[in-house]
Scaffold this motif. Structure first.
Motif, PDB file in Angstrom:
ATOM      1  N   ALA A  61       0.831  -1.212   0.000  1.00 36.31           N
ATOM      2  CA  ALA A  61       0.000   0.000   0.000  1.00 36.31           C
ATOM      3  C   ALA A  61       0.863   1.259   0.000  1.00 36.31           C
ATOM      4  N   PHE A  62       1.937   1.239   0.755  1.00 33.16           N
ATOM      5  CA  PHE A  62       2.846   2.377   0.836  1.00 33.16           C
ATOM      6  C   PHE A  62       4.277   1.880   0.660  1.00 33.16           C
ATOM      7  N   PRO A  63       4.698   1.661  -0.595  1.00 33.22           N
ATOM      8  CA  PRO A  63       6.041   1.134  -0.827  1.00 33.22           C
ATOM      9  C   PRO A  63       7.106   2.088  -0.284  1.00 33.22           C
ATOM     10  N   GLY A  64       8.190   1.517   0.203  1.00 30.12           N
ATOM     11  CA  GLY A  64       9.304   2.342   0.659  1.00 30.12           C
ATOM     12  C   GLY A  64       9.876   3.152  -0.489  1.00 30.12           C
ATOM     13  N   HIS A  65      10.157   4.398  -0.247  1.00 32.48           N
ATOM     14  CA  HIS A  65      10.725   5.305  -1.254  1.00 32.48           C
ATOM     15  C   HIS A  65       9.847   5.393  -2.501  1.00 32.48           C
ATOM     16  N   ASP A  66       8.538   5.389  -2.322  1.00 31.66           N
ATOM     17  CA  ASP A  66       7.637   5.421  -3.469  1.00 31.66           C
ATOM     18  C   ASP A  66       7.963   6.609  -4.368  1.00 31.66           C
ATOM     19  N   GLY A  67       8.056   6.341  -5.636  1.00 28.43           N
ATOM     20  CA  GLY A  67       8.459   7.346  -6.606  1.00 28.43           C
ATOM     21  C   GLY A  67       9.930   7.239  -6.954  1.00 28.43           C
ATOM     22  N   ARG A  68      10.673   6.501  -6.129  1.00 32.41           N
ATOM     23  CA  ARG A  68      12.103   6.302  -6.372  1.00 32.41           C
ATOM     24  C   ARG A  68      12.518   4.853  -6.149  1.00 32.41           C
ATOM     25  N   GLN A  69      11.550   3.947  -6.049  1.00 32.21           N
ATOM     26  CA  GLN A  69      11.873   2.577  -5.697  1.00 32.21           C
ATOM     27  C   GLN A  69      12.324   1.723  -6.874  1.00 32.21           C
ATOM     28  N   THR A  70      12.138   2.195  -8.089  1.00 34.11           N
ATOM     29  CA  THR A  70      12.490   1.399  -9.263  1.00 34.11           C
ATOM     30  C   THR A  70      13.751   1.955  -9.910  1.00 34.11           C
ATOM     31  N   PRO A  71      14.822   1.145  -9.943  1.00 33.41           N
ATOM     32  CA  PRO A  71      16.047   1.603 -10.622  1.00 33.41           C
ATOM     33  C   PRO A  71      15.779   1.833 -12.114  1.00 33.41           C
ATOM     34  N   TRP A  72      16.618   2.640 -12.726  1.00 32.86           N
ATOM     35  CA  TRP A  72      16.453   2.956 -14.154  1.00 32.86           C
ATOM     36  C   TRP A  72      17.003   1.848 -15.041  1.00 32.86           C
ATOM     37  N   ARG A  73      18.002   1.143 -14.608  1.00 35.99           N
ATOM     38  CA  ARG A  73      18.677   0.112 -15.400  1.00 35.99           C
ATOM     39  C   ARG A  73      19.040  -1.063 -14.501  1.00 35.99           C
ATOM     40  N   THR A  84       6.323   1.519 -19.134  1.00 34.00           N
ATOM     41  CA  THR A  84       4.889   1.235 -19.132  1.00 34.00           C
ATOM     42  C   THR A  84       4.103   1.966 -18.042  1.00 34.00           C
ATOM     43  N   GLY A  85       4.763   2.829 -17.289  1.00 30.11           N
ATOM     44  CA  GLY A  85       4.064   3.548 -16.230  1.00 30.11           C
ATOM     45  C   GLY A  85       3.730   2.670 -15.040  1.00 30.11           C
ATOM     46  N   CYS A  86       4.551   1.662 -14.800  1.00 26.48           N
ATOM     47  CA  CYS A  86       4.352   0.746 -13.668  1.00 26.48           C
ATOM     48  C   CYS A  86       5.497   0.863 -12.671  1.00 26.48           C
ATOM     49  N   CYS A  87       6.117   2.021 -12.599  1.00 27.96           N
ATOM     50  CA  CYS A  87       7.325   2.200 -11.791  1.00 27.96           C
ATOM     51  C   CYS A  87       7.036   2.623 -10.355  1.00 27.96           C
ATOM     52  N   CYS A  88       5.932   3.302 -10.113  1.00 26.89           N
ATOM     53  CA  CYS A  88       5.576   3.737  -8.756  1.00 26.89           C
ATOM     54  C   CYS A  88       4.053   3.801  -8.671  1.00 26.89           C
ATOM     55  N   ARG A  89       3.554   4.014  -7.474  1.00 26.79           N
ATOM     56  CA  ARG A  89       2.105   4.016  -7.293  1.00 26.79           C
ATOM     57  C   ARG A  89       1.445   5.223  -7.960  1.00 26.79           C
ATOM     58  N   HIS A  90       2.148   6.356  -8.031  1.00 32.37           N
ATOM     59  CA  HIS A  90       1.599   7.536  -8.717  1.00 32.37           C
ATOM     60  C   HIS A  90       1.411   7.238 -10.206  1.00 32.37           C
ATOM     61  N   CYS A  91       2.441   6.688 -10.838  1.00 33.24           N
ATOM     62  CA  CYS A  91       2.355   6.366 -12.272  1.00 33.24           C
ATOM     63  C   CYS A  91       1.342   5.256 -12.520  1.00 33.24           C
ATOM     64  N   LEU A  92       1.266   4.313 -11.607  1.00 35.88           N
ATOM     65  CA  LEU A  92       0.295   3.228 -11.740  1.00 35.88           C
ATOM     66  C   LEU A  92      -1.129   3.781 -11.722  1.00 35.88           C
ATOM     67  N   ALA A  93      -1.364   4.773 -10.873  1.00 38.03           N
ATOM     68  CA  ALA A  93      -2.697   5.393 -10.827  1.00 38.03           C
ATOM     69  C   ALA A  93      -2.966   6.196 -12.104  1.00 38.03           C
ATOM     70  N   ARG A  94      -1.970   6.936 -12.540  1.00 36.35           N
ATOM     71  CA  ARG A  94      -2.146   7.797 -13.715  1.00 36.35           C
ATOM     72  C   ARG A  94      -2.358   6.994 -14.989  1.00 36.35           C
ATOM     73  N   TRP A  95      -1.529   5.965 -15.206  1.00 40.22           N
ATOM     74  CA  TRP A  95      -1.562   5.228 -16.464  1.00 40.22           C
ATOM     75  C   TRP A  95      -2.526   4.057 -16.474  1.00 40.22           C
TER      76      TRP A  95
END
Length: 137
Positions: A61-73, A84-95
């Protein structure tokens, strides 16, 4: 095919067209390291790794470091999540219309996994499997 049955090609084509209109999302490509990983791993192993990443980094529900939890490479799943917009909860909601603030359901997790794997599949269609050396020990 290694995309989950619950995910239709029609849904993927529509989402892919929306993502293609985003200058940010459409610029992502797999690099040499990620392509090498695709060539060296079986589709089942790759899907298992992606599911683990999504379950640990995106499903709470509240991932640690949400918005920065997914490395770029570093792994095909990470690049696919950004593409695909599946990198954080904000993008998941938007996309994808999956609201933040609650844990992902099993169906939502399966959907996100299918989206990520569909993008990886599209990116890897020209990847040739690397020869494998048998385990010696």
């Amino acid at each position: 095919m290694w995309i989950l049955r619950a995910f239709s090609e029609i849904v993927w084509r529509e989402l892919k067209a929306r993502l293609a209109r985003s200058r940010f999302r459409s610029r992502f490509r797999l690099g040499p390291g990620e392509l090498r990983q695709l060539a060296e791993k079986s589709p089942t192993a790759l899907a298992g790794e992606c599911e683990r990443f999504l379950r640990e980094r995106l499903a709470p529900a509240f991932p640690g470091h949400d918005g920065r939890q997914t490395p770029w490479r570093g792994h095909p799943c990470f690049v696919a999540q950004h593409a695909t917009g599946c990198c954080c909860r904000h993008c998941l909601a938007r996309w994808h219309g999956i609201p933040p603030g609650r844990e992902l359901t099993a169906g939502e997790l399966a959907y996100v996994l299918a989206v990520v794997l569909a993008w990886i599949r599209d990116q890897s269609e020209t990847t040739v499997a690397a020869p494998r050396t048998p385990d010696l020990f």
